[in-house]
Design a protein around this motif. Sequence first.
Motif, PDB file in Angstrom:
ATOM      1  N   GLU A 132       1.053  10.165  16.840  1.00  0.00           N
ATOM      2  CA  GLU A 132       0.516   8.990  17.534  1.00  0.00           C
ATOM      3  C   GLU A 132      -0.807   8.517  16.922  1.00  0.00           C
ATOM      4  OE1 GLU A 132       1.907  11.551  18.883  1.00  0.00           O
ATOM      5  OE2 GLU A 132       3.231  10.962  20.542  1.00  0.00           O
ATOM      6  N   GLU A 133      -1.661   9.484  16.571  1.00  0.00           N
ATOM      7  CA  GLU A 133      -2.969   9.094  16.044  1.00  0.00           C
ATOM      8  C   GLU A 133      -2.875   8.420  14.667  1.00  0.00           C
ATOM      9  OE1 GLU A 133      -6.931  11.351  16.549  1.00  0.00           O
ATOM     10  OE2 GLU A 133      -6.070  12.100  14.689  1.00  0.00           O
ATOM     11  N   PRO A 134      -2.217   9.043  13.679  1.00  0.00           N
ATOM     12  CA  PRO A 134      -2.156   8.363  12.375  1.00  0.00           C
ATOM     13  C   PRO A 134      -1.453   7.002  12.430  1.00  0.00           C
ATOM     14  CG  PRO A 134      -0.795  10.365  12.393  1.00  0.00           C
ATOM     15  CD  PRO A 134      -1.657  10.403  13.603  1.00  0.00           C
ATOM     16  N   TYR A 135      -0.412   6.871  13.282  1.00  0.00           N
ATOM     17  CA  TYR A 135       0.243   5.558  13.367  1.00  0.00           C
ATOM     18  C   TYR A 135      -0.706   4.517  13.969  1.00  0.00           C
ATOM     19  CZ  TYR A 135       4.782   7.356  11.895  1.00  0.00           C
ATOM     20  OH  TYR A 135       5.804   7.902  11.157  1.00  0.00           O
ATOM     21  N   THR A 136      -1.519   4.954  14.945  1.00  0.00           N
ATOM     22  CA  THR A 136      -2.511   4.036  15.520  1.00  0.00           C
ATOM     23  C   THR A 136      -3.487   3.567  14.449  1.00  0.00           C
ATOM     24  OG1 THR A 136      -2.411   5.210  17.631  1.00  0.00           O
ATOM     25  CG2 THR A 136      -4.335   3.811  17.262  1.00  0.00           C
ATOM     26  N   LEU A 137      -4.006   4.538  13.679  1.00  0.00           N
ATOM     27  CA  LEU A 137      -4.967   4.192  12.624  1.00  0.00           C
ATOM     28  C   LEU A 137      -4.315   3.277  11.595  1.00  0.00           C
ATOM     29  CD1 LEU A 137      -6.568   7.722  12.155  1.00  0.00           C
ATOM     30  CD2 LEU A 137      -7.669   5.698  13.156  1.00  0.00           C
ATOM     31  N   ALA A 138      -3.052   3.556  11.269  1.00  0.00           N
ATOM     32  CA  ALA A 138      -2.358   2.743  10.266  1.00  0.00           C
ATOM     33  C   ALA A 138      -2.226   1.298  10.748  1.00  0.00           C
ATOM     34  CB  ALA A 138      -0.977   3.338   9.990  1.00  0.00           C
ATOM     35  N   MET A 139      -1.802   1.121  12.010  1.00  0.00           N
ATOM     36  CA  MET A 139      -1.657  -0.250  12.544  1.00  0.00           C
ATOM     37  C   MET A 139      -3.005  -0.951  12.581  1.00  0.00           C
ATOM     38  SD  MET A 139       1.095  -0.115  15.653  1.00  0.00           S
ATOM     39  CE  MET A 139       0.927   1.572  16.210  1.00  0.00           C
ATOM     40  N   PHE A 140      -4.014  -0.193  13.031  1.00  0.00           N
ATOM     41  CA  PHE A 140      -5.354  -0.768  13.133  1.00  0.00           C
ATOM     42  C   PHE A 140      -5.844  -1.239  11.759  1.00  0.00           C
ATOM     43  CE2 PHE A 140      -9.963  -0.010  12.767  1.00  0.00           C
ATOM     44  CZ  PHE A 140     -10.425  -0.924  13.691  1.00  0.00           C
ATOM     45  N   LEU A 141      -5.668  -0.401  10.741  1.00  0.00           N
ATOM     46  CA  LEU A 141      -6.180  -0.758   9.415  1.00  0.00           C
ATOM     47  C   LEU A 141      -5.345  -1.862   8.769  1.00  0.00           C
ATOM     48  CD1 LEU A 141      -7.220   2.711   7.989  1.00  0.00           C
ATOM     49  CD2 LEU A 141      -8.714   0.864   8.754  1.00  0.00           C
ATOM     50  N   LEU A 142      -4.036  -1.840   8.994  1.00  0.00           N
ATOM     51  CA  LEU A 142      -3.207  -2.921   8.446  1.00  0.00           C
ATOM     52  C   LEU A 142      -3.641  -4.261   9.045  1.00  0.00           C
ATOM     53  CD1 LEU A 142       0.302  -1.200   8.449  1.00  0.00           C
ATOM     54  CD2 LEU A 142      -0.936  -2.009   6.418  1.00  0.00           C
ATOM     55  N   GLU A 143      -3.972  -4.245  10.347  1.00  0.00           N
ATOM     56  CA  GLU A 143      -4.428  -5.478  10.996  1.00  0.00           C
ATOM     57  C   GLU A 143      -5.819  -5.874  10.501  1.00  0.00           C
ATOM     58  OE1 GLU A 143      -2.649  -7.507  13.392  1.00  0.00           O
ATOM     59  OE2 GLU A 143      -1.161  -6.314  12.317  1.00  0.00           O
ATOM     60  N   GLU A 144      -6.716  -4.902  10.407  1.00  0.00           N
ATOM     61  CA  GLU A 144      -8.076  -5.199   9.948  1.00  0.00           C
ATOM     62  C   GLU A 144      -8.077  -5.610   8.482  1.00  0.00           C
ATOM     63  OE1 GLU A 144     -10.919  -5.511  11.654  1.00  0.00           O
ATOM     64  OE2 GLU A 144      -9.649  -5.178  13.403  1.00  0.00           O
ATOM     65  N   GLY A 145      -7.061  -5.146   7.742  1.00  0.00           N
ATOM     66  CA  GLY A 145      -6.982  -5.434   6.316  1.00  0.00           C
ATOM     67  C   GLY A 145      -7.043  -6.921   6.041  1.00  0.00           C
ATOM     68  N   GLN A 146      -6.561  -7.702   7.014  1.00  0.00           N
ATOM     69  CA  GLN A 146      -6.566  -9.152   6.790  1.00  0.00           C
ATOM     70  C   GLN A 146      -7.931  -9.761   7.057  1.00  0.00           C
ATOM     71  OE1 GLN A 146      -3.359 -10.027   9.444  1.00  0.00           O
ATOM     72  NE2 GLN A 146      -2.057  -8.626   8.289  1.00  0.00           N
ATOM     73  N   LYS A 147      -8.813  -9.024   7.738  1.00  0.00           N
ATOM     74  CA  LYS A 147     -10.137  -9.580   8.045  1.00  0.00           C
ATOM     75  C   LYS A 147     -11.227  -8.760   7.385  1.00  0.00           C
ATOM     76  CE  LYS A 147      -8.188  -9.314  12.194  1.00  0.00           C
ATOM     77  NZ  LYS A 147      -8.137  -8.903  13.561  1.00  0.00           N
ATOM     78  N   LEU A 148     -11.603  -7.696   8.074  1.00  0.00           N
ATOM     79  CA  LEU A 148     -12.739  -6.888   7.641  1.00  0.00           C
ATOM     80  C   LEU A 148     -12.531  -6.229   6.278  1.00  0.00           C
ATOM     81  CD1 LEU A 148     -15.386  -5.970   8.908  1.00  0.00           C
ATOM     82  CD2 LEU A 148     -14.184  -3.991   9.836  1.00  0.00           C
ATOM     83  N   LEU A 149     -11.295  -5.842   6.000  1.00  0.00           N
ATOM     84  CA  LEU A 149     -11.068  -5.047   4.786  1.00  0.00           C
ATOM     85  C   LEU A 149     -10.253  -5.818   3.746  1.00  0.00           C
ATOM     86  CD1 LEU A 149     -10.324  -1.587   6.431  1.00  0.00           C
ATOM     87  CD2 LEU A 149     -12.390  -2.251   5.206  1.00  0.00           C
ATOM     88  N   ALA A 150     -10.429  -7.134   3.720  1.00  0.00           N
ATOM     89  CA  ALA A 150      -9.685  -7.944   2.746  1.00  0.00           C
ATOM     90  C   ALA A 150      -9.981  -7.442   1.333  1.00  0.00           C
ATOM     91  CB  ALA A 150     -10.079  -9.408   2.890  1.00  0.00           C
ATOM     92  N   GLY A 151      -8.927  -7.205   0.574  1.00  0.00           N
ATOM     93  CA  GLY A 151      -9.104  -6.733  -0.798  1.00  0.00           C
ATOM     94  C   GLY A 151      -9.235  -5.221  -0.918  1.00  0.00           C
TER      95      GLY A 151
END
Lengths: 301, 300
Positions: A132-151
């Motif tokens: 549950e934890e790694p999947y949460t982090l994965a979804m969170f980062l994939l979503e943030e990837g478009q904003k905070l972590l672009a590139g």
Amino acid sequence: MQMSAAKAVATVGDNLKDPAYLKIRDMIYQVSGIYQPEEKLYLLASRCTRRMSAVKVNTPAEYLEHLTVRGNRENELRLLLNEITIGETYMFRSPPQLEALRNVILPQIRAAKSALGFKRLHLWSAGCSTGEEPYTLAMFLLEEGQKLLAGWTFDILATDLNDNSLTAARAGIYGDYALRSTSELLRRKYFKPCDEKRLQATEQLKSVIRFERVNLNDDSKMTFLKGLDLIFCCNVLIYFDLASKRKVMQHFYSNLLPGGYLFLGHAESLYQVDDRFHLVHFPGTIGYWKPPVGYAGGIKR
Amino acid sequence: MRTLEEVRSRIKALEAMPTVPAIVQPLISTLKTAPEEVNVEKVVELVSYDSTIAAQCLRMANSPLFGRQNTETVRSAILALGLKRIEAILLGCCLNTMVPSGQWALEAVTFWRHSLGCALVSCKLAKLIGYPDPEKAYLAGLLHDLGILVNTLVCSEEYRRYIQIARDKHVALEQSEAEHLGFTHCQSGKLLAEHWKFSADLVAVIEFHHTPAAAPVALPLVSLVHLSDLLCRLRDLGHGYYEAMGVDLAGDTAWAVLVEHYPALARMDLARLTMDIDGAMEEITATVDAVFKTGSSATA
């Protein structure tokens, strides 16, 4: 015969003032690092009640004996800790932790690493249980990837000692309980129907996580892990004795890059276990920080 | 933008406001007196002049937060909770009646949850580290944000906008105040505290709780309230919005100052204190709701 819920609550309420509960609370804190404030003692009491009926004792004082002087006390303590941490794994269980990542930690790490020309994040979910934890982090980062972590790119290492848990984590199949706090949007984006009641993680979601069997007590393996930005280790150390805890914390400290963070379970504390990590408060959550060289203290915004 | 001079002249006119209870000044002077020299009957008599405040005080004293005293008179509340605690509670109730119910810029319950939270954490921290006057710490925690009341009274509408800006940007209130209002609640609070002749250590807490190293007096007390204020804001007892910050409390200069005076702090279990604050949150909220929600409508 099972007690009805109402009856059980009434019984617990009646003897909440029993000093044995405070002793059990203090003992659990000393041994495992899990703490229950006095106002939440009823939670501890209700968990104890379940174990008390299992071992057939009537009073908290008698149960305290089972935890302290009886021959199988270590096993009983483990069973009680299981009761205390039960139901703690579902996705998006700790929004304050994710908010801290979004608003404070990731901007900090992004600035520090960008200055050195790095654009990759390394996360580790140590003791990931059924995933549950790694999947949460994965979804969170994939979503943030478009904003905070672009590139930026990232990878998540998810490890556990238990092969059955790892098999379940790799399969990524979850029911309502695990997904209770996952939004409809994210469910549709990162999961596909598996059977009538359950959803399965998509290949895209699985592809950012690497599942591996790791024993946190295995020095040779632990020494090998380097360059991590964030470690999540929720309700795992509670089962370790003090010496092992200290050893694992030393490993975590060197596994992390300077400026990296360790997160534990929400009621866990490292008091008297480690004094190198700095306890950092974020709104609604705390993390343990490995400060960069030359750090002189202060508020980070 | 207003100037501090304007605030100063408005503060001089405050006394004439019908909402400032007449018992404020005498209460402040008894708070400065050593408990053994205070005449309990005098305090009881003072309170009897204002039935709204007496009622709020009793609700507070009887809340689960203070162990459900079940007291029916101010006299028995004093016996149960101690004179200093009752005086602090009374003063809080007085301050509450100063702001007309529609005029609050920060919601009344938010303000009081934070103030009461900070009072309790300051008192608890004081006891944990061996600070000699925990009741003083309680009072200082309760009053540290006095300037927010001043700003509310002096420029309610404007102030509401600037609080909204802080909320939208997830920044500290004093940052938005400094940028938009031209002064902070620390500065305006100090003016009222001096005008009311608060003791020098309380004035220092009110002025320097965000910049404790600059305090000319009462450095330990100011540092203690500074840390308690931060802890409250980090545990959902803040100003009612998300402040984007990560705080290494033990790396704060205020922490170093306190450790120098009270070495027990260096050994304190900070994680446990944090979880204790979380544990007390429900009761703080319930108490504030019970006392001030009904309290503000009763005085409207």
